[in-house]
Design a protein around this motif. Structure first.
Motif, mmCIF file in Angstrom:
data_model
loop_
_atom_site.group_PDB
_atom_site.id
_atom_site.type_symbol
_atom_site.label_atom_id
_atom_site.label_comp_id
_atom_site.label_asym_id
_atom_site.label_seq_id
_atom_site.Cartn_x
_atom_site.Cartn_y
_atom_site.Cartn_z
ATOM 1 N N LYS A 127 0.840 -1.191 0.000
ATOM 2 C CA LYS A 127 0.000 0.000 0.000
ATOM 3 C C LYS A 127 0.886 1.256 0.000
ATOM 4 C CE LYS A 127 -3.477 -2.588 0.012
ATOM 5 N NZ LYS A 127 -4.202 -2.751 -1.286
ATOM 6 N N LYS A 128 0.810 2.011 -1.078
ATOM 7 C CA LYS A 128 1.688 3.171 -1.235
ATOM 8 C C LYS A 128 1.322 4.305 -0.287
ATOM 9 C CE LYS A 128 2.746 2.061 -6.041
ATOM 10 N NZ LYS A 128 2.772 2.512 -7.448
ATOM 11 N N HIS A 129 0.118 4.280 0.256
ATOM 12 C CA HIS A 129 -0.271 5.328 1.198
ATOM 13 C C HIS A 129 0.139 5.004 2.625
ATOM 14 C CE1 HIS A 129 -3.655 2.426 1.213
ATOM 15 N NE2 HIS A 129 -3.708 2.716 2.512
ATOM 16 N N ARG A 133 6.322 3.635 4.852
ATOM 17 C CA ARG A 133 6.480 2.479 3.973
ATOM 18 C C ARG A 133 7.936 2.293 3.541
ATOM 19 N NH1 ARG A 133 5.997 2.081 -1.792
ATOM 20 N NH2 ARG A 133 5.401 -0.022 -2.473
ATOM 21 N N ALA A 134 8.575 3.369 3.133
ATOM 22 C CA ALA A 134 9.968 3.275 2.684
ATOM 23 C C ALA A 134 10.885 2.824 3.817
ATOM 24 C CB ALA A 134 10.428 4.618 2.128
ATOM 25 N N LYS A 184 5.066 -8.802 -2.218
ATOM 26 C CA LYS A 184 4.806 -7.357 -2.262
ATOM 27 C C LYS A 184 4.607 -6.897 -3.703
ATOM 28 C CE LYS A 184 7.431 -3.072 -1.807
ATOM 29 N NZ LYS A 184 7.739 -3.054 -3.251
ATOM 30 N N GLU A 188 1.118 -5.327 -5.269
ATOM 31 C CA GLU A 188 1.122 -3.987 -5.853
ATOM 32 C C GLU A 188 0.383 -3.950 -7.182
ATOM 33 O OE1 GLU A 188 5.236 -1.957 -4.104
ATOM 34 O OE2 GLU A 188 5.236 -2.987 -6.035
ATOM 35 N N THR A 192 -7.108 -2.461 -7.607
ATOM 36 C CA THR A 192 -7.584 -1.611 -6.510
ATOM 37 C C THR A 192 -9.098 -1.437 -6.556
ATOM 38 O OG1 THR A 192 -7.159 0.348 -7.886
ATOM 39 C CG2 THR A 192 -5.398 -0.371 -6.392
#
Length: 316
Positions: A127-129, A133-134, A184, A188, A192
């Motif tokens: 989930k990029k939000h 995350r990084a 992962k 991705e 969605t």
């Protein structure tokens, strides 16, 4: 407007746009360089397969051969002095079956825990939000290249009271970073729109994961189960390091003791240094019985191994 009339019996004019001409199927010949490459590639693959299969065929031949023929170096891929006595000796040892059962239990429990942790962690990182995350991805990748070392790990496991327990084998290897990154990448690329529709229907994040994402991710789930199962089935070093009681050993440690010449045919599951050198065909039989489940399953599950290499590499 000018109109033209055709004379009786006259043929209609030919139009190049609608003219069809017979075509002949022509076979394109391979160039000499490509033909040479195919021949060389085929020979290389045959040689690699031969080199790969020979050790296994040699073990199978030794397991059905007599001890004298093996020590004389007369056994290659065909059994000599055929006998089944060695199988009876190994299979009559209760410690062998105790360690074999341990391996099955360790593999099942460890794979289940690893799949739960890897799946949930990978889904969150996809989930990029996700805040931080990084940072979490960086920590995961960092552990691929650096670890605490053998002695600190042993001190940690011992201080947690996990020595001589199943948790010493399961917990330290619960998440494979390679498998985590593969899952992962797969998540991705997941649709969605399906997740948004499920959220509108009232499902929570965990509900979306277990009722929508997991059922539609059978390929990656099956692949990761295979990767983890093979990893835990073949693992021996963690058990050798953290387990001191013979009845807790997996069959791979049992096999390791045999290969090290640590035990004799009268007591196959002993400790290092207990008795004389074991028979060569006893080692061969034990290796064959240890690898037999994976050998039997792999032909049916090979496609998942191949698919696992490609998962996440192509944008869907």
């Amino acid at each position: 407007m000018v109109t033209t009339t055709a004379e009786p019996g006259a043929k209609p004019p030919k139009s190049e746009a609608f003219t069809t001409r017979p075509t002949q199927s022509t076979k394109i010949k391979d160039s000499k360089s490509y033909t040479t490459f195919r021949v060389f590639n085929g020979i290389a693959i045959i040689l690699v397969c031969a080199v790969t299969l020979y050790p296994f065929l040699n073990i199978v031949a030794e397991s059905f051969s007599g001890e004298g023929y093996i020590r004389a170096g007369m056994v290659n891929i065909i059994p000599r002095g055929f006998n089944l006595t060695t199988f009876e000796v190994v299979m009559s040892d209760p410690m062998f079956w105790r360690n074999y059962a341990n391996t099955v239990i360790y593999t099942v429990v460890a794979t289940a825990i690893a799949m739960i942790l890897t799946t949930t962690f990978a889904y969150a990182l996809a989930k990029k939000h996700l805040k931080g995350r990084a940072f979490f991805i960086g920590i995961a990748v960092f552990t691929m290249f650096f670890n605490g070392g053998l002695i600190p790990n042993y001190v940690l496991i011992n201080s947690l009271g996990m020595t001589n327990t199943i948790w010493a084998i399961v917990i330290p290897n619960a998440i494979s970073i390679f498998n985590l990154l593969v899952m992962k990448a797969f998540f991705e690329n997941f649709s969605t729109e399906l997740e948004e529709a499920a959220a509108i229907d009232g499902l929570t994040t965990y509900g979306i994961l277990w009722k929508v994402v997991i059922p539609l991710s059978k390929a990656v789930i099956a692949t990761m189960v295979l990767f983890y199962a093979v990893q835990f089935w073949n693992s021996w070093f963690q058990a050798f390091l953290y387990l001191d009681r013979r009845e807790l050993y997996p069959v791979t440690v049992y096999l390791r003791n045999l290969l090290a010449g640590a035990t004799g045919t009268g007591d196959l599951g002993g400790e290092p240094g207990e008795s004389t050198q074991i028979a060569a065909n006893v080692r061969a039989v034990t290796m064959l019985l240890t690898t037999l489940p994976i050998i039997c399953l792999y032909p049916f599950l090979q496609k998942y191994f191949v698919r696992g290499i490609m998962l996440g590499s192509v944008k869907q």
